[in-house]
Design a protein around this motif. Structure first.
Motif, PDB file in Angstrom:
ATOM      1  N   ALA A 116      -0.390  -2.613   2.687  1.00 47.19           N
ATOM      2  CA  ALA A 116       0.474  -3.714   3.120  1.00 47.19           C
ATOM      3  C   ALA A 116       0.700  -4.715   1.994  1.00 47.19           C
ATOM      4  CB  ALA A 116      -0.147  -4.404   4.337  1.00 47.19           C
ATOM      5  N   ALA A 117      -0.334  -5.013   1.225  1.00 49.35           N
ATOM      6  CA  ALA A 117      -0.194  -5.938   0.102  1.00 49.35           C
ATOM      7  C   ALA A 117       0.753  -5.370  -0.947  1.00 49.35           C
ATOM      8  CB  ALA A 117      -1.551  -6.234  -0.513  1.00 49.35           C
ATOM      9  N   ALA A 118       0.656  -4.077  -1.207  1.00 49.24           N
ATOM     10  CA  ALA A 118       1.550  -3.442  -2.178  1.00 49.24           C
ATOM     11  C   ALA A 118       3.001  -3.500  -1.698  1.00 49.24           C
ATOM     12  CB  ALA A 118       1.125  -1.999  -2.414  1.00 49.24           C
ATOM     13  N   LYS A 119       3.218  -3.322  -0.397  1.00 47.22           N
ATOM     14  CA  LYS A 119       4.575  -3.411   0.149  1.00 47.22           C
ATOM     15  C   LYS A 119       5.130  -4.823   0.015  1.00 47.22           C
ATOM     16  CE  LYS A 119       4.419   0.369   3.473  1.00 47.22           C
ATOM     17  NZ  LYS A 119       4.438   0.738   4.896  1.00 47.22           N
ATOM     18  N   ARG A 120       4.268  -5.842   0.262  1.00 47.01           N
ATOM     19  CA  ARG A 120       4.721  -7.227   0.121  1.00 47.01           C
ATOM     20  C   ARG A 120       5.125  -7.533  -1.315  1.00 47.01           C
ATOM     21  NH1 ARG A 120       0.272  -8.287   3.492  1.00 47.01           N
ATOM     22  NH2 ARG A 120      -0.952  -8.966   1.698  1.00 47.01           N
ATOM     23  N   VAL A 121       4.344  -7.058  -2.262  1.00 49.08           N
ATOM     24  CA  VAL A 121       4.660  -7.281  -3.671  1.00 49.08           C
ATOM     25  C   VAL A 121       5.961  -6.584  -4.040  1.00 49.08           C
ATOM     26  CG1 VAL A 121       3.908  -6.737  -6.023  1.00 49.08           C
ATOM     27  CG2 VAL A 121       2.284  -7.695  -4.396  1.00 49.08           C
ATOM     28  N   GLU A 122       6.142  -5.379  -3.544  1.00 45.96           N
ATOM     29  CA  GLU A 122       7.364  -4.629  -3.832  1.00 45.96           C
ATOM     30  C   GLU A 122       8.582  -5.330  -3.226  1.00 45.96           C
ATOM     31  OE1 GLU A 122       9.098  -0.211  -2.890  1.00 45.96           O
ATOM     32  OE2 GLU A 122       6.945  -0.427  -3.239  1.00 45.96           O
TER      33      GLU A 122
END
Length: 163
Positions: A141-147
């Motif tokens: 989820a954190a990686a998706k937010r950054v993306e």
């Protein structure tokens, strides 16, 4: 030319760099037996170049695992308690590592073990720590937010070019 002795090495330093032989021996000893042996959090120590030390450490970790399961400790707590009790597994590892582990505090030894575990996992010598499902999902989820943030910033950069 035969093998160099420690005295020859001191004399080379003395002749080449203009320092006294005793001062050169202090430099050499400091370089060989300082943090370079254990390593730093950023750099793996020289002790891990010896396969016997690696084998002794893996045997030590097996003993830590047995101790922690028997006494229901976490890994770091087990290492600290074993050090305080002067466990034979630490003594065996210390003889292979050619350094007295009981001369340091138990917290320092625990921190070194954590540092070594991290470095050896990164190098592929130890298995990586298993992640819980919750941790895995939160990282995704954190990686998706950054993306998503990056894609928005790219759109913002492109807007002035279109006008």
């Amino acid at each position: 030319m035969g093998k160099l002795s420690w005295n020859d090495l001191r004399l080379i330093y003395e002749g080449q760099y203009g320092v006294e032989a005793d001062e050169a021996s202090k430099w050499i000893a400091k370089e060989l037996f300082s943090k370079n042996w254990f390593g730093t959090p950023e750099k793996v120590g020289r002790m891990w170049q010896d396969i016997e030390v690696c084998i002794a450490y893996s045997e030590f970790l097996i003993e830590v695992d047995k101790f922690k399961k028997k006494n229901r400790y976490t890994e770091t707590a087990a290492i600290e308690v074993m050090h305080e009790q002067k466990h034979p597994a630490i003594r065996a590892f210390a003889t292979e590592a050619k350094h007295g582990m009981f001369g340091m505090s138990s917290k320092r030894f625990r921190n070194l073990c954590s540092q070594w575990n991290k470095q050896l996992r990164h190098a592929g010598f130890l298995k990586p720590k298993p992640q819980s499902e919750y941790t895995r999902k939160s990282l995704i989820a954190a990686a998706k937010r950054v993306e998503k943030k990056l894609s928005k910033s790219k759109l913002l950069v492109k807007r002035p070019n279109k006008k």
